[in-house]
Design a protein around this motif. Structure first.
Motif, mmCIF file in Angstrom:
data_model
loop_
_atom_site.group_PDB
_atom_site.id
_atom_site.type_symbol
_atom_site.label_atom_id
_atom_site.label_comp_id
_atom_site.label_asym_id
_atom_site.label_seq_id
_atom_site.Cartn_x
_atom_site.Cartn_y
_atom_site.Cartn_z
ATOM 1 N N ASP A 9 -22.581 12.115 17.642
ATOM 2 C CA ASP A 9 -21.334 11.833 16.922
ATOM 3 C C ASP A 9 -21.318 12.413 15.509
ATOM 4 O OD1 ASP A 9 -19.762 10.478 18.725
ATOM 5 O OD2 ASP A 9 -20.258 8.493 17.979
ATOM 6 N N GLU A 13 -26.737 9.993 13.278
ATOM 7 C CA GLU A 13 -27.438 10.297 14.522
ATOM 8 C C GLU A 13 -28.219 11.607 14.411
ATOM 9 O OE1 GLU A 13 -23.884 7.721 15.479
ATOM 10 O OE2 GLU A 13 -24.201 9.511 14.268
ATOM 11 N N ASN A 32 -15.274 10.639 15.816
ATOM 12 C CA ASN A 32 -15.552 9.208 15.865
ATOM 13 C C ASN A 32 -14.242 8.435 15.874
ATOM 14 O OD1 ASN A 32 -17.905 10.559 14.936
ATOM 15 N ND2 ASN A 32 -18.700 8.660 14.138
ATOM 16 N N ASP A 64 -20.792 7.001 20.188
ATOM 17 C CA ASP A 64 -20.499 5.581 20.001
ATOM 18 C C ASP A 64 -19.303 5.182 20.861
ATOM 19 O OD1 ASP A 64 -22.469 5.421 18.045
ATOM 20 O OD2 ASP A 64 -21.066 5.705 16.390
ATOM 21 N N GLU A 66 -17.433 2.684 20.000
ATOM 22 C CA GLU A 66 -16.458 2.179 19.037
ATOM 23 C C GLU A 66 -15.779 0.950 19.631
ATOM 24 O OE1 GLU A 66 -16.427 3.285 15.973
ATOM 25 O OE2 GLU A 66 -17.380 5.240 16.160
ATOM 26 N N ARG A 100 -21.554 -0.849 20.208
ATOM 27 C CA ARG A 100 -20.326 -0.269 19.745
ATOM 28 C C ARG A 100 -20.630 0.951 18.879
ATOM 29 N NH1 ARG A 100 -16.037 -3.991 16.459
ATOM 30 N NH2 ARG A 100 -14.652 -2.340 15.832
ATOM 31 N N MET A 101 -21.752 0.887 18.207
ATOM 32 C CA MET A 101 -22.195 2.002 17.363
ATOM 33 C C MET A 101 -23.708 1.939 17.292
ATOM 34 S SD MET A 101 -20.825 0.300 13.761
ATOM 35 C CE MET A 101 -19.159 0.228 14.382
ATOM 36 N N ASN A 127 -19.227 -5.175 15.282
ATOM 37 C CA ASN A 127 -19.197 -4.088 14.304
ATOM 38 C C ASN A 127 -20.531 -4.096 13.553
ATOM 39 O OD1 ASN A 127 -18.858 -2.458 11.999
ATOM 40 N ND2 ASN A 127 -16.645 -2.729 12.101
ATOM 41 N N THR A 129 -22.067 -1.984 11.610
ATOM 42 C CA THR A 129 -22.045 -1.581 10.206
ATOM 43 C C THR A 129 -21.676 -2.759 9.318
ATOM 44 O OG1 THR A 129 -21.487 0.696 10.770
ATOM 45 C CG2 THR A 129 -20.957 -0.016 8.543
ATOM 46 N N LYS A 141 -25.074 4.846 5.688
ATOM 47 C CA LYS A 141 -25.423 5.248 7.057
ATOM 48 C C LYS A 141 -26.537 6.301 7.089
ATOM 49 C CE LYS A 141 -22.026 5.507 10.230
ATOM 50 N NZ LYS A 141 -22.176 4.371 11.091
#
Length: 186
Positions: A9, A13, A32, A64, A66, A100-101, A127, A129, A141
């Motif tokens: 993505d 990564e 994304n 991801d 998402e 999700r990520m 989520n 993050t 990140k």
């Protein structure tokens, strides 16, 4: 002997893969978000696969999920089918989808990330993050995320995250020291 190449993505990564499998080709989709269609991701991935020709195998795709309204494994299968429809059935393409990520894989080893703080009931699909940011106060990140991922214990992520386990199980036969851990939770 495998000669993998990676399509991911984004920057986080890519940084992780560069540390885990140095010297391997890595391309970013830079696509994304839940509004990005599977077809758009597929076309971008197919472009990289064609550009590389048959020089690398397998091609490892990591994206991801998402907040899409599908399971991670349904998304992986949809992407794989789309790639085959693009005429890439002769390629060894392995698709992983973080639910999700990728931060959710970090959350799967809660103890390493959070120490003695109380673990949330669910870490997959939330989520990630936001959870990390609320836990740590701030979160970058490509700096913090990469280090958190590299410090997380693979066997614990494998045990606690269905999407991580699904991805890792596809990577048999790949020469990468990171994958040499005892898989638990089978």
């Amino acid at each position: 002997m495998s000669k993998p190449a990676f399509i991911v993505d984004g920057f986080m990564e890519k940084e992780i893969i560069q540390r885990l499998c140095p010297g391997r080709p890595i391309s970013r989709t830079d696509l994304n978000g839940k509004s990005v269609t599977i077809e758009a991701i597929c076309k971008k991935v197919a472009t990289f696969v064609r550009m590389w020709g048959n020089r690398y195998y397998p091609i490892i795709v990591l994206v991801d999920k998402e907040a899409r309204n599908m399971n991670f494994d349904e998304m992986a299968e949809a992407l794989r089918e789309c790639l085959f429809a693009q005429g890439l059935h002769g390629q060894d393409i392995r698709v992983g989808v973080a639910n999700r990520m990728i931060e959710n894989w970090i959350l799967a080893d809660w103890e390493t990330l959070a120490g003695g703080r109380k673990k949330p009931v669910v870490t997959e699909g939330v989520n990630g993050t936001s959870v990390i940011r609320s836990l740590k106060g701030s979160y970058g990140k490509t700096t913090d995320g990469v280090e958190f991922f590299l410090n997380a214990r693979q066997e614990i992520m494998y045990e606690n995250s269905e999407s991580y386990r699904h991805f890792v199980n596809q990577l048999d036969g790949i020469d990468c020291p990171y994958l040499d851990f005892r898989k638990v939770g089978l």
